[in-house]
Design a protein around this motif. Structure first.
Motif, PDB file in Angstrom:
ATOM      1  N   GLY A 202       0.809  -1.214   0.000  1.00  0.00           N
ATOM      2  CA  GLY A 202       0.000   0.000   0.000  1.00  0.00           C
ATOM      3  C   GLY A 202       0.842   1.263   0.000  1.00  0.00           C
ATOM      4  O   GLY A 202       0.415   2.305  -0.494  1.00  0.00           O
ATOM      5  N   ILE A 203       2.049   1.163   0.535  1.00  0.00           N
ATOM      6  CA  ILE A 203       2.933   2.331   0.589  1.00  0.00           C
ATOM      7  C   ILE A 203       3.837   2.426  -0.631  1.00  0.00           C
ATOM      8  O   ILE A 203       4.007   3.498  -1.211  1.00  0.00           O
ATOM      9  CB  ILE A 203       3.791   2.288   1.874  1.00  0.00           C
ATOM     10  N   PHE A 204       4.412   1.288  -1.061  1.00  0.00           N
ATOM     11  CA  PHE A 204       5.474   1.335  -2.068  1.00  0.00           C
ATOM     12  C   PHE A 204       5.097   0.775  -3.439  1.00  0.00           C
ATOM     13  O   PHE A 204       5.941   0.766  -4.335  1.00  0.00           O
ATOM     14  CB  PHE A 204       6.701   0.567  -1.553  1.00  0.00           C
ATOM     15  N   ASN A 205       3.879   0.320  -3.628  1.00  0.00           N
ATOM     16  CA  ASN A 205       3.496  -0.281  -4.908  1.00  0.00           C
ATOM     17  C   ASN A 205       3.533   0.759  -6.036  1.00  0.00           C
ATOM     18  O   ASN A 205       2.783   1.731  -6.018  1.00  0.00           O
ATOM     19  CB  ASN A 205       2.095  -0.881  -4.795  1.00  0.00           C
ATOM     20  N   TRP A 206       4.400   0.552  -7.019  1.00  0.00           N
ATOM     21  CA  TRP A 206       4.545   1.495  -8.129  1.00  0.00           C
ATOM     22  C   TRP A 206       3.740   1.080  -9.359  1.00  0.00           C
ATOM     23  O   TRP A 206       3.725   1.792 -10.357  1.00  0.00           O
ATOM     24  CB  TRP A 206       6.025   1.609  -8.515  1.00  0.00           C
ATOM     25  N   LEU A 207       3.067  -0.057  -9.291  1.00  0.00           N
ATOM     26  CA  LEU A 207       2.280  -0.514 -10.433  1.00  0.00           C
ATOM     27  C   LEU A 207       0.991   0.299 -10.547  1.00  0.00           C
ATOM     28  O   LEU A 207       0.434   0.741  -9.540  1.00  0.00           O
ATOM     29  CB  LEU A 207       1.945  -1.998 -10.284  1.00  0.00           C
ATOM     30  N   PRO A 208       0.494   0.501 -11.762  1.00  0.00           N
ATOM     31  CA  PRO A 208      -0.747   1.277 -11.946  1.00  0.00           C
ATOM     32  C   PRO A 208      -1.934   0.640 -11.233  1.00  0.00           C
ATOM     33  O   PRO A 208      -1.978  -0.579 -11.037  1.00  0.00           O
ATOM     34  CB  PRO A 208      -0.942   1.265 -13.467  1.00  0.00           C
ATOM     35  N   VAL A 209      -2.883   1.464 -10.874  1.00  0.00           N
ATOM     36  CA  VAL A 209      -4.058   1.005 -10.133  1.00  0.00           C
ATOM     37  C   VAL A 209      -4.817  -0.071 -10.894  1.00  0.00           C
ATOM     38  O   VAL A 209      -5.211  -1.092 -10.331  1.00  0.00           O
ATOM     39  CB  VAL A 209      -4.998   2.201  -9.835  1.00  0.00           C
ATOM     40  N   GLY A 226       2.463   7.000  -5.894  1.00  0.00           N
ATOM     41  CA  GLY A 226       1.245   7.624  -6.402  1.00  0.00           C
ATOM     42  C   GLY A 226       1.218   9.118  -6.129  1.00  0.00           C
ATOM     43  O   GLY A 226       0.868   9.921  -7.007  1.00  0.00           O
ATOM     44  N   THR A 227       1.579   9.495  -4.909  1.00  0.00           N
ATOM     45  CA  THR A 227       1.610  10.917  -4.550  1.00  0.00           C
ATOM     46  C   THR A 227       2.646  11.662  -5.381  1.00  0.00           C
ATOM     47  O   THR A 227       2.389  12.768  -5.877  1.00  0.00           O
ATOM     48  CB  THR A 227       1.924  11.078  -3.051  1.00  0.00           C
ATOM     49  N   TYR A 228       3.817  11.057  -5.539  1.00  0.00           N
ATOM     50  CA  TYR A 228       4.874  11.694  -6.332  1.00  0.00           C
ATOM     51  C   TYR A 228       4.442  11.871  -7.784  1.00  0.00           C
ATOM     52  O   TYR A 228       4.640  12.937  -8.383  1.00  0.00           O
ATOM     53  CB  TYR A 228       6.154  10.863  -6.266  1.00  0.00           C
ATOM     54  N   TYR A 229       3.828  10.831  -8.339  1.00  0.00           N
ATOM     55  CA  TYR A 229       3.420  10.889  -9.749  1.00  0.00           C
ATOM     56  C   TYR A 229       2.355  11.967  -9.958  1.00  0.00           C
ATOM     57  O   TYR A 229       2.450  12.778 -10.890  1.00  0.00           O
ATOM     58  CB  TYR A 229       2.890   9.526 -10.190  1.00  0.00           C
ATOM     59  N   LEU A 230       1.344  11.976  -9.103  1.00  0.00           N
ATOM     60  CA  LEU A 230       0.262  12.949  -9.260  1.00  0.00           C
ATOM     61  C   LEU A 230       0.757  14.375  -9.024  1.00  0.00           C
ATOM     62  O   LEU A 230       0.415  15.299  -9.773  1.00  0.00           O
ATOM     63  CB  LEU A 230      -0.880  12.621  -8.289  1.00  0.00           C
ATOM     64  N   ALA A 231       1.566  14.546  -7.972  1.00  0.00           N
ATOM     65  CA  ALA A 231       2.060  15.888  -7.650  1.00  0.00           C
ATOM     66  C   ALA A 231       2.961  16.434  -8.750  1.00  0.00           C
ATOM     67  O   ALA A 231       2.951  17.642  -9.033  1.00  0.00           O
ATOM     68  CB  ALA A 231       2.810  15.860  -6.322  1.00  0.00           C
ATOM     69  N   SER A 232       3.729  15.555  -9.392  1.00  0.00           N
ATOM     70  CA  SER A 232       4.650  16.008 -10.438  1.00  0.00           C
ATOM     71  C   SER A 232       3.949  16.261 -11.769  1.00  0.00           C
ATOM     72  O   SER A 232       4.518  16.907 -12.654  1.00  0.00           O
ATOM     73  CB  SER A 232       5.766  14.973 -10.634  1.00  0.00           C
ATOM     74  N   HIS A 233       2.720  15.753 -11.923  1.00  0.00           N
ATOM     75  CA  HIS A 233       1.998  15.942 -13.180  1.00  0.00           C
ATOM     76  C   HIS A 233       0.845  16.937 -13.058  1.00  0.00           C
ATOM     77  O   HIS A 233       0.230  17.287 -14.064  1.00  0.00           O
ATOM     78  CB  HIS A 233       1.456  14.600 -13.687  1.00  0.00           C
ATOM     79  N   LEU A 234       0.541  17.354 -11.852  1.00  0.00           N
ATOM     80  CA  LEU A 234      -0.510  18.351 -11.660  1.00  0.00           C
ATOM     81  C   LEU A 234       0.099  19.751 -11.627  1.00  0.00           C
ATOM     82  O   LEU A 234       1.153  19.965 -11.025  1.00  0.00           O
ATOM     83  CB  LEU A 234      -1.257  18.094 -10.343  1.00  0.00           C
ATOM     84  N   THR A 235      -0.582  20.671 -12.265  1.00  0.00           N
ATOM     85  CA  THR A 235      -0.143  22.063 -12.171  1.00  0.00           C
ATOM     86  C   THR A 235      -0.634  22.644 -10.849  1.00  0.00           C
ATOM     87  O   THR A 235      -1.514  22.072 -10.187  1.00  0.00           O
ATOM     88  CB  THR A 235      -0.710  22.888 -13.337  1.00  0.00           C
ATOM     89  N   LEU A 236      -0.069  23.783 -10.477  1.00  0.00           N
ATOM     90  CA  LEU A 236      -0.477  24.426  -9.232  1.00  0.00           C
ATOM     91  C   LEU A 236      -1.962  24.771  -9.265  1.00  0.00           C
ATOM     92  O   LEU A 236      -2.672  24.616  -8.263  1.00  0.00           O
ATOM     93  CB  LEU A 236       0.352  25.691  -9.003  1.00  0.00           C
ATOM     94  N   ARG A 237      -2.436  25.190 -10.417  1.00  0.00           N
ATOM     95  CA  ARG A 237      -3.856  25.536 -10.547  1.00  0.00           C
ATOM     96  C   ARG A 237      -4.735  24.298 -10.362  1.00  0.00           C
ATOM     97  O   ARG A 237      -5.772  24.353  -9.693  1.00  0.00           O
ATOM     98  CB  ARG A 237      -4.104  26.168 -11.918  1.00  0.00           C
ATOM     99  N   GLU A 238      -4.322  23.172 -10.954  1.00  0.00           N
ATOM    100  CA  GLU A 238      -5.099  21.932 -10.836  1.00  0.00           C
ATOM    101  C   GLU A 238      -5.120  21.442  -9.388  1.00  0.00           C
ATOM    102  O   GLU A 238      -6.137  20.914  -8.922  1.00  0.00           O
ATOM    103  CB  GLU A 238      -4.506  20.857 -11.746  1.00  0.00           C
ATOM    104  N   ILE A 239      -4.001  21.633  -8.690  1.00  0.00           N
ATOM    105  CA  ILE A 239      -3.957  21.227  -7.281  1.00  0.00           C
ATOM    106  C   ILE A 239      -4.916  22.070  -6.450  1.00  0.00           C
ATOM    107  O   ILE A 239      -5.677  21.551  -5.626  1.00  0.00           O
ATOM    108  CB  ILE A 239      -2.517  21.350  -6.738  1.00  0.00           C
TER     109      ILE A 239
END
Length: 263
Positions: A202-209, A226-239
């Motif tokens: 649940g913490i380290f699984n890098w495979l897609p959902v 998951g958090t890293y991937y989403l945060a790096s692909h979301l713009t500040l406005r989207e966040i």
């Protein structure tokens, strides 16, 4: 008079005496030996949780998939039932003995032997009782398996039940092996192993959902990737406009549930 007070379960004594069981150690078991058998059973347990049931459809319906690790089970594998039959058999027998429905005095060695032997038999019964309902709408055979068996659906379902039975029996024997030759209880060990694996993945699984390629609607399943991937692909406005909700609370629509808050 003493003979009249004996439990009717003594009728099972001939069967209990011939029932396959793990031999008790005759002397002191060294710590190295205990560690060896405990680790061996633990490794075997993890291997078996990844052995999927042969001929099973990929779209397995498991209403308790998210909680199966509590019973040391793995959805869709031969360890699907986990320790469920063992725990159920133990609870039933304890209730019957505690309520004096079964006349056994567990302080007496002979009665205790009958109790333990009956519990082993009841475990087998509970494995069958819990395995058979799984094939009715939940664990269904593939068309390929049915065709391989000459179009006999009943035979294909029976093959799935047999695999569930074998997996549950292996858990039962490993539990007994650890109890006699290992450290602690096999049931406790398997529960701890299942919970630990669920936390780790649940913490380290890098495979897609949902499998396939990574995307914003199919991020890594683990909290950290998951958090890293989403945060790096979301713009500040989207966040600001709502992306933070996915990061902190997850998004059931895309199947991303291992969020920061869940951690």
């Amino acid at each position: 008079m003493a003979e009249e007070k004996k439990s009717k379960l003594y009728a099972l004594k001939p069967l209990i005496e011939r029932w396959p069981a793990i031999t008790k150690p005759e002397g002191h078991v060294t710590f190295r030996t205990k560690i060896f058998w405990t680790l061996l059973c633990l490794i075997l347990y993890f291997i078996l949780t990844n052995v999927m049931i042969f001929g099973l459809k990929s779209n397995v319906i498991d209403l308790f998939a998210q909680y199966r690790f509590i019973m040391a089970g793995a959805s869709g594998s031969i360890m699907h039932l986990g320790i469920g039959p063992i725990v159920t058999a133990s609870i039933i027998l304890q209730l019957f003995v505690g309520a004096k429905i079964i006349n056994l005095d567990l302080t007496e060695s002979e009665d205790k032997a009958i109790y333990q032997g009956t519990q082993k038999i009841l475990v087998v019964v509970m494995i069958i009782v819990e395995a058979i309902p799984q094939i009715f709408g939940y664990l269904q055979p593939t068309e390929g398996l049915i065709n391989l068996l000459g179009g006999n659906t009943a035979l294909a379902n029976s093959l799935i039940v047999i695999q569930l039975f074998v997996g549950a029996m292996l858990v039962f024997f490993m539990d007994e092996l650890i109890s006699k030759w290992g450290i602690g209880s096999g049931i406790s060990l398997f529960i701890a192993a299942g919970v630990s694996r669920a936390i780790f993945t649940g913490i380290f699984n890098w495979l897609p959902v949902r499998g396939g390629e990574l995307s914003m609607t199919n991020p890594p399943a683990g909290v950290i990737p998951g958090t890293y991937y989403l945060a790096s692909h979301l713009t500040l406005r989207e966040i600001v406009e709502g992306g933070y909700q996915t990061l902190f609370f997850g998004n059931a629509r895309i199947g991303y549930t291992n969020s920061i808050v869940a951690l």
